[in-house]
Design a protein around this motif. Structure first.
Motif, mmCIF file in Angstrom:
data_model
loop_
_atom_site.group_PDB
_atom_site.id
_atom_site.type_symbol
_atom_site.label_atom_id
_atom_site.label_comp_id
_atom_site.label_asym_id
_atom_site.label_seq_id
_atom_site.Cartn_x
_atom_site.Cartn_y
_atom_site.Cartn_z
ATOM 1 N N LYS A 10 -1.886 62.729 5.492
ATOM 2 C CA LYS A 10 -1.750 63.229 4.125
ATOM 3 C C LYS A 10 -1.939 62.095 3.116
ATOM 4 C CE LYS A 10 2.191 63.986 2.037
ATOM 5 N NZ LYS A 10 3.496 64.468 1.626
ATOM 6 N N SER A 11 -1.256 60.981 3.334
ATOM 7 C CA SER A 11 -1.388 59.834 2.431
ATOM 8 C C SER A 11 -2.794 59.264 2.470
ATOM 9 C CB SER A 11 -0.381 58.738 2.808
ATOM 10 O OG SER A 11 0.927 59.199 2.627
ATOM 11 N N ALA A 13 -5.519 60.918 3.061
ATOM 12 C CA ALA A 13 -6.399 61.832 2.342
ATOM 13 C C ALA A 13 -6.333 61.574 0.832
ATOM 14 C CB ALA A 13 -6.041 63.287 2.653
ATOM 15 N N GLY A 14 -5.135 61.386 0.308
ATOM 16 C CA GLY A 14 -4.973 61.095 -1.120
ATOM 17 C C GLY A 14 -5.599 59.772 -1.508
ATOM 18 N N SER A 15 -5.354 58.756 -0.704
ATOM 19 C CA SER A 15 -5.916 57.425 -0.977
ATOM 20 C C SER A 15 -7.431 57.433 -0.876
ATOM 21 C CB SER A 15 -5.338 56.400 -0.003
ATOM 22 O OG SER A 15 -3.952 56.286 -0.173
ATOM 23 N N SER A 16 -7.962 58.181 0.077
ATOM 24 C CA SER A 16 -9.411 58.261 0.248
ATOM 25 C C SER A 16 -10.076 58.900 -0.962
ATOM 26 C CB SER A 16 -9.768 59.054 1.501
ATOM 27 O OG SER A 16 -9.372 58.357 2.646
ATOM 28 N N LEU A 17 -9.453 59.936 -1.526
ATOM 29 C CA LEU A 17 -10.006 60.568 -2.717
ATOM 30 C C LEU A 17 -10.054 59.578 -3.876
ATOM 31 C CD1 LEU A 17 -11.113 62.986 -4.283
ATOM 32 C CD2 LEU A 17 -8.742 63.624 -4.769
ATOM 33 N N ILE A 18 -8.990 58.835 -4.060
ATOM 34 C CA ILE A 18 -8.954 57.839 -5.137
ATOM 35 C C ILE A 18 -10.052 56.800 -4.931
ATOM 36 C CG2 ILE A 18 -7.607 55.946 -6.151
ATOM 37 C CD1 ILE A 18 -5.085 57.697 -5.539
ATOM 38 N N ASN A 64 -4.698 54.632 -12.611
ATOM 39 C CA ASN A 64 -4.690 55.936 -11.977
ATOM 40 C C ASN A 64 -5.221 56.933 -13.004
ATOM 41 O OD1 ASN A 64 -4.292 58.007 -10.232
ATOM 42 N ND2 ASN A 64 -2.060 57.932 -10.270
#
Length: 144
Positions: A10-11, A13-18, A64
């Motif tokens: 989950k983390s 996935a979020g970091s990859s999007l950023i 961000n």
């Protein structure tokens, strides 16, 4: 000295999007700079910002960014930001794109669902460009 950082899918996935978004912004800026001489100052002026340093921080990934800011920055770069959701699986911090494999003769054979799984941009370096086929079900039933 080396570090090992553990993260859940989950983390990741979020970091990859950023990270993917920052890379897209940087690539769009570089292209506009090369083709049209765009500068950070001109982007800042177009967006009504007082300081070029704000754009610099965005391009370095030090902020961000909200979706609104990404959209406005894309506009300043003469682009359109697009977010789309694609079928994917994340295994051990590596993303794989998933697409159904076309069937040749659905009338004569009831085959299991078969998917072509390819590493996407986030995991391509780790897995190369090889394609793997995964069967959703191992049973193939032929019509009598």
């Amino acid at each position: 000295m080396s570090f090992h950082l553990e993260t859940d899918d989950k983390s990741f996935a979020g970091s990859s999007l950023i990270l993917d978004t920052i890379r897209e912004i940087q690539a769009a800026f570089a292209m506009e700079k090369k083709q049209h001489g765009l500068t950070q100052q001109s982007v800042a002026e177009k967006l009504g910002l007082k300081h070029r340093s704000i754009v610099s921080r965005w391009l370095r990934g030090n902020e961000n960014l909200s979706l609104r800011t990404i959209g406005e920055l894309a506009w300043a770069l003469n682009k359109r930001a697009v977010i789309k959701f694609e079928d994917s699986v994340c295994v051990g911090g590596n993303f794989f794109d998933v697409e159904p494999l076309p069937r040749k003769s659905a009338d004569t054979i009831k085959a299991p669902d078969v998917y072509v799984v390819t590493p996407n941009s986030s995991s391509a370096d780790a897995w190369g460009s090889q394609r793997n086929i995964i069967q959703k079900s191992a049973t193939v039933l032929e019509n009598a």
